[in-house]
Enzyme design. Structure first.
Site, PDB file in Angstrom:
ATOM      1  CB  THR A  75      -0.912   0.038   1.243  1.00 18.27           C
ATOM      2  OG1 THR A  75      -0.097   0.122   2.424  1.00 18.27           O
ATOM      3  CG2 THR A  75      -1.799  -1.189   1.315  1.00 18.27           C
ATOM      4  CG  ASP A  76       0.146   4.542  -2.480  1.00 20.37           C
ATOM      5  OD1 ASP A  76      -0.954   4.805  -1.930  1.00 20.37           O
ATOM      6  OD2 ASP A  76       0.300   4.617  -3.712  1.00 20.37           O
ATOM      7  CB  ALA A  77       0.919   8.166   1.495  1.00 16.42           C
ATOM      8  CG  MET A  78      -3.017   8.269  -2.867  1.00 16.31           C
ATOM      9  SD  MET A  78      -3.551   8.204  -4.608  1.00 16.31           S
ATOM     10  CE  MET A  78      -2.139   9.022  -5.382  1.00 16.31           C
ATOM     11  N   GLY A  79      -3.508   5.059   0.754  1.00 12.56           N
ATOM     12  CA  GLY A  79      -4.287   4.015   1.419  1.00 12.56           C
ATOM     13  C   GLY A  79      -4.635   2.843   0.509  1.00 12.56           C
TER      14      GLY A  79
END
Lengths: 138, 138, 138, 138
Positions: free
Chosen positions: C20-24
């Site tokens: 996952t990344d900081a966009m969720g």
């Protein structure tokens, strides 16, 4: 359904080419990702869900970790990750891990991760009740 | 400060061992991460900041991408990523990329990514004004 | 054993937090790693093994790829990757992919990768005989 | 040229979106990749090259590691990694690391990695002479 014998949960995974490096073996940091996969399966095996905890405002960032590497894994190997709870305090929990080759049982790596329980703003809080009741490994 | 000559921004990076695979070269998916690094530097070179756009409720998820691989990169190589804007519409933007060996200029890969502009809930919205004013590559 | 109905092979995987990344949501480049996992399972479903091909001096580096993103995946989601052969020539092969949420069937991403067959020195060579006989998707 | 003051070498890097996770911060395993980047720069700062050692048949796989996490890093942050030699024996070397925010100096993580020296077949051998002469941190 993961195997929960002796309060140890097993995860099976296949080594991806992306996980290898120019030595022809799995890059060391990827074992920590495998431990994370084992951790998620550990909670699921006991009917819990880390994603649901986050929705309820419980986060479990890693605050400390250790790993020891014993033998290399290669592309296409099937790896068994074993995960258990080493111990818990009111606001932190430590899990233990082993990764082994499924075919031969050869141990590849061992490790542990310690997690602090925080809210979405990063303030420490007590572990979710369901997590506090998970049984440590005998 | 990135070089913005001809509306192309250059990013320099060193190949990490983690980015290599068992063929002894950089794993293909990592070029897309390098393109992302180039994209961030592109915006910074024009005084913008993708992280600030997110705080203002503008997200730019990738909706389509393409890459072509011409030559391999190896551990320790210094790679130059060149990034430019290929085109923009009111709610989407497409960036182009090249990665080349810094030492010899040999072209390693080319590609493009198309991004849709959304709010935090994933609804499409117009690009941030500052992004709409960035110059496409001549 | 993967499902090979209609000459499409299915791989099941669970989204890792690392993906996952900081966009969720899952970072776009990770779908290419999932496609690679699907590709390995595709060959295994027909009794082949990419790792064995490499030992015999057949390498299949990616020379071109394309992906389209339709909906996001999140931590803990179970994803089904479907893989098939789109076409082959004497020295290259193109595989197609779809990733979908296992629970709802929602399509997440589609893509293809083209691979050139080379020896260990990077010279092109004919595909391994067993690969040339794998059936393209109807 | 890295700064080698006090036998500590500094590496500067920018946080990539790919390195973040759904908590909005850098995923813990990526710090180990940053430590690896620091390690490569450490050797380069003293005129050495890990890639050249491999060509000469010296490999330095990680056999043990430890990391402690103190504060999170976010997309776009500039991070300074400091690397030094903690100690060496004839066939192994241990390096220490710190990662800090460049802007404020806030310490993000500390850690160490222990490496065994092997040949291409995995047999232990003495460290390369040039590595044995690198100065430990005072």
């Amino acid at each position: 359904m993961p195997n929960t014998q002796d309060r140890v949960v097993e995860t099976s995974l296949r080594v991806r080419y992306a996980e290898t490096d120019a030595m022809g073996v799995v890059y060391h940091a990827n074992y920590l990702i495998w431990f994370e996969a084992g951790r998620g399966d550990y909670f699921r095996a006991f009917g819990q869900d880390y994603g649901a905890w986050e929705k309820d405002g419980y986060f479990l960032p890693v605050v400390e970790l250790h790993a020891r590497y014993l033998a290399p894994a290669r592309y296409g190997d099937t790896v068994t990750v074993r995960t258990w709870i080493k111990g818990a305090r009111s606001r932190s929990v430590t899990l233990g891990y082993e990764a082994a080759l499924a075919e031969t049982g050869q141990l590849l790596a061992t490790g542990w991760t310690q997690h602090l329980c925080t809210d979405a703003e990063g303030n420490t809080r007590r572990l979710p009740e369901e997590l506090r009741q998970l049984p440590p490994h005998d």
